[in-house]
Scaffold this active site. Structure first.
Site, PDB file in Angstrom:
ATOM      1  N   ASP A   1     -10.476   2.760  -3.489  1.00 39.23           N
ATOM      2  CA  ASP A   1     -10.954   1.460  -3.013  1.00 39.23           C
ATOM      3  C   ASP A   1     -12.374   1.155  -3.484  1.00 39.23           C
ATOM      4  O   ASP A   1     -13.262   2.005  -3.423  1.00 39.23           O
ATOM      5  CB  ASP A   1     -10.967   1.443  -1.476  1.00 39.23           C
ATOM      6  CG  ASP A   1      -9.580   1.612  -0.907  1.00 39.23           C
ATOM      7  OD1 ASP A   1      -8.612   1.694  -1.681  1.00 39.23           O
ATOM      8  OD2 ASP A   1      -9.475   1.648   0.337  1.00 39.23           O
TER       9      ASP A   1
ATOM     10  N   LEU B   1      -1.969   4.584  -7.934  1.00 40.86           N
ATOM     11  CA  LEU B   1      -3.078   5.202  -7.200  1.00 40.86           C
ATOM     12  C   LEU B   1      -2.590   6.412  -6.397  1.00 40.86           C
ATOM     13  O   LEU B   1      -3.215   7.475  -6.401  1.00 40.86           O
ATOM     14  CB  LEU B   1      -3.727   4.156  -6.284  1.00 40.86           C
ATOM     15  CG  LEU B   1      -4.625   4.635  -5.150  1.00 40.86           C
ATOM     16  CD1 LEU B   1      -5.808   5.433  -5.636  1.00 40.86           C
ATOM     17  CD2 LEU B   1      -5.129   3.454  -4.335  1.00 40.86           C
TER      18      LEU B   1
ATOM     19  N   ASP C   1       0.833  -1.196   0.000  1.00 43.31           N
ATOM     20  CA  ASP C   1       0.000   0.000   0.000  1.00 43.31           C
ATOM     21  C   ASP C   1       0.874   1.256   0.000  1.00 43.31           C
ATOM     22  O   ASP C   1       2.101   1.145   0.122  1.00 43.31           O
ATOM     23  CB  ASP C   1      -0.925  -0.048   1.227  1.00 43.31           C
ATOM     24  CG  ASP C   1      -2.240   0.685   0.998  1.00 43.31           C
ATOM     25  OD1 ASP C   1      -2.313   1.512   0.072  1.00 43.31           O
ATOM     26  OD2 ASP C   1      -3.196   0.434   1.750  1.00 43.31           O
TER      27      ASP C   1
ATOM     28  N   GLU D   1       0.292  -0.419  -5.160  1.00 43.50           N
ATOM     29  CA  GLU D   1      -0.714   0.647  -5.291  1.00 43.50           C
ATOM     30  C   GLU D   1      -0.029   1.939  -5.735  1.00 43.50           C
ATOM     31  O   GLU D   1      -0.580   3.030  -5.561  1.00 43.50           O
ATOM     32  CB  GLU D   1      -1.488   0.833  -3.977  1.00 43.50           C
ATOM     33  CG  GLU D   1      -2.310  -0.377  -3.599  1.00 43.50           C
ATOM     34  CD  GLU D   1      -3.408  -0.073  -2.595  1.00 43.50           C
ATOM     35  OE1 GLU D   1      -4.026   1.008  -2.662  1.00 43.50           O
ATOM     36  OE2 GLU D   1      -3.640  -0.930  -1.714  1.00 43.50           O
ATOM     37  N   TRP D   2       1.127   1.805  -6.309  1.00 43.93           N
ATOM     38  CA  TRP D   2       1.960   2.924  -6.758  1.00 43.93           C
ATOM     39  C   TRP D   2       1.194   3.957  -7.584  1.00 43.93           C
ATOM     40  O   TRP D   2       1.140   5.142  -7.220  1.00 43.93           O
ATOM     41  CB  TRP D   2       3.164   2.295  -7.469  1.00 43.93           C
ATOM     42  CG  TRP D   2       4.202   3.174  -8.062  1.00 43.93           C
ATOM     43  CD1 TRP D   2       4.201   4.534  -8.194  1.00 43.93           C
ATOM     44  CD2 TRP D   2       5.446   2.705  -8.617  1.00 43.93           C
ATOM     45  NE1 TRP D   2       5.346   4.941  -8.824  1.00 43.93           N
ATOM     46  CE2 TRP D   2       6.130   3.855  -9.091  1.00 43.93           C
ATOM     47  CE3 TRP D   2       6.044   1.462  -8.784  1.00 43.93           C
ATOM     48  CZ2 TRP D   2       7.375   3.771  -9.698  1.00 43.93           C
ATOM     49  CZ3 TRP D   2       7.286   1.387  -9.389  1.00 43.93           C
ATOM     50  CH2 TRP D   2       7.937   2.530  -9.837  1.00 43.93           C
TER      51      TRP D   2
HETATM   52  C1  GLA Z   1      -6.000   1.334   1.376  1.00 44.12           C
HETATM   53  C2  GLA Z   1      -6.053   0.294   0.251  1.00 44.12           C
HETATM   54  C3  GLA Z   1      -7.118  -0.726   0.553  1.00 44.12           C
HETATM   55  C4  GLA Z   1      -6.835  -1.395   1.898  1.00 44.12           C
HETATM   56  C5  GLA Z   1      -6.723  -0.350   2.984  1.00 44.12           C
HETATM   57  C6  GLA Z   1      -6.233  -0.945   4.284  1.00 44.12           C
HETATM   58  O1  GLA Z   1      -7.140   2.112   1.420  1.00 44.12           O
HETATM   59  O2  GLA Z   1      -6.287   0.918  -0.980  1.00 44.12           O
HETATM   60  O3  GLA Z   1      -7.182  -1.680  -0.470  1.00 44.12           O
HETATM   61  O4  GLA Z   1      -5.656  -2.145   1.785  1.00 44.12           O
HETATM   62  O5  GLA Z   1      -5.809   0.682   2.629  1.00 44.12           O
HETATM   63  O6  GLA Z   1      -6.061   0.002   5.288  1.00 44.12           O
END
Ligand code: GLA
Length: 408
Positions: free
Chosen positions: A221, A196, A160, A193-194
């Site tokens: 999300d 994003l 993340d 998640e780079w």
């Molecule tokens: C971020 C991620 C989610 C999840 C939460 C956990 O929002 O994008 O997919 O992993 O953190 O805290």
């Protein structure tokens, strides 16, 4: 093979042989499995919620379900832990440790349990100082954490991007963790998640992201609702020029979890998610309660012909061809010149509407130039049979539902 979608009018697709995602031998097709976040979130109170809290018991039960209820056989192999598994502090040697009351056996023991059942174990960490839920992050400890995961027998890392500091630290952290995982010598699929997080600050260099990651999140999300689903689908379509070109064996765009089998989607909307996630060559990571899932949702998630579209070895991400009168037409080139085609009815009033589908609307490179064999896979299976080059169908599509076809 890498395909670039280039003009809407021509529906033209340029396919070039060549490089794809992270070359670590993993994720040659989109990863499939289960991830706890959307359904179970950060419930840490096992006293009040023993069956829904993030604990080793939850993962052991899901592992059992994955094997006994046909999920593993259907292809769902990665059982993944998300945020909130950690203790609030590292140990005296700075190593990560699981929360001792909720994971009394520790992660290594859980990995052994999962591996003994033929499954693989995924875990979560964060590139920054703390995870999104506030547990210790990996910043400053990339090499040590990668080694800890390898020592425990971890097979996938969801990484993340909360609390990263600067863009440089964020990007550098994603690169360093990729290299660190690789150096451990263990096969650890790297789910990033780079984009994003980086999207807010810079233009994404997808070629580079794909060199370091096996999959990557681009948007916020997902939630258990039709509104959320539409947002992800629309966002993907709006960026498809970049996203489709970046995807391929070894590296995939991740539109986030499948929420089928929960509370928020109607049957038609569940069909839409399954059809479009397959067309988009998305990782199929379910977030639902496998101990309690209705048979229709289960059959949809385990549909082998639909999964085959997602897992097609050509590894081309599908794209939206047309948006007209609140219909959306998507297609995905498949191995051997076949094609997956979906039509979604985005008019949320009234009943089913007819969409006229003709051969001329689809990819011109389609191999079945003389005779095409058409099979409808969703919402119900139906063999239309053989058609000559000028086939024309009237597809009946429910509001917020999707018809998924295969053209061979
Ligand atoms: C971020 C991620 C989610 C999840 C939460 C956990 O929002 O994008 O997919 O992993 O953190 O805290």
């Amino acid at each position: 093979m890498r395909c670039v979608w280039w003009t809407l009018a021509a529906g033209a697709l340029l396919c070039l042989p060549g490089g794809a995602g992270l070359d670590n031998g993993l994720a040659r097709t989109p990863p499939m499995g289960w991830l706890h976040w959307e359904r179970f979130m950060c419930e840490t109170d096992c006293g009040k919620n023993p069956s829904g809290c993030i604990s080793e018991q939850l993962f052991m039960q899901m592992a059992d379900m994955m094997v006994s209820n046909g999920w593993l056989k259907a292809g769902y192999r990665y059982l993944c832990i998300d945020d909130c598994w950690l203790a609030t502090q590292r140990d005296e040697n700075n190593r990560l440790q699981a929360d001792p009351t909720r994971f009394p056996g520790g992660i290594k023991k859980l990995a052994d349990y999962v591996h003994a059942r033929g499954l693989l174990l995924g875990i979560y960490q964060d590139v920054g100082k703390a995870t999104c839920a506030g547990y210790p992050g990996s910043q400053g400890f990339y090499e040590l954490d990668a080694q800890t995961f390898a020592d425990w027998g971890i097979d996938l890392l969801k990484f993340d991007g909360c609390n990263y500091g600067t863009l440089e630290l964020l990007e550098d952290g994603y690169r360093r963790m990729s290299i660190a995982l690789n150096r451990t010598g263990r096969n650890i699929l790297y789910s990033c998640e780079w984009p994003l997080y980086a999207r807010r600050l810079t233009k994404i260099n997808y070629t580079e992201v794909a060199e370091y990651c096996n999959s990557w999140r681009n948007f916020d999300d997902i939630e258990d609702s039709w509104t959320s689903l539409k947002y992800v689908i629309d966002f993907t379509a709006s960026l498809q020029g970049e996203l489709v070109a970046a995807a391929g064996p070894g590296g995939w765009n991740d539109p986030d979890m499948l929420v089928i089998g929960n509370f928020g989607l109607s049957w038609d909307q569940e069909v839409t998610q399954m059809a479009l996630w397959s067309i988009m060559a998305a990782p199929l990571l379910m977030s639902n309660d496998l101990r309690d899932i209705n048979p229709r949702s289960k059959a949809l998630l385990q549909d082998q012909e639909v999964i085959a579209i997602n897992q097609d070895p050509l590894g081309v991400q599908g794209y939206r061809l047309l948006k007209i009168q609140s219909f959306e037409l998507w297609e995905k080139p498949l191995a051997g010149g076949s094609l997956a085609v979906s039509v979604t009815n985005r008019q949320e009033i009234g009943g089913a509407r007819l969409f006229p589908l003709s051969r001329a609307m689809l990819w011109q490179g389609l191999a079945c130039k003389k005779t095409c064999y058409l099979t409808q896979l969703l919402p119900t299976r139906y063999e239309y049979g053989s058609f000559n080059a000028t086939f024309f169908l009237q597809l009946s599509v429910n509001p917020s539902g999707t018809v998924l076809l295969r053209v061979d």
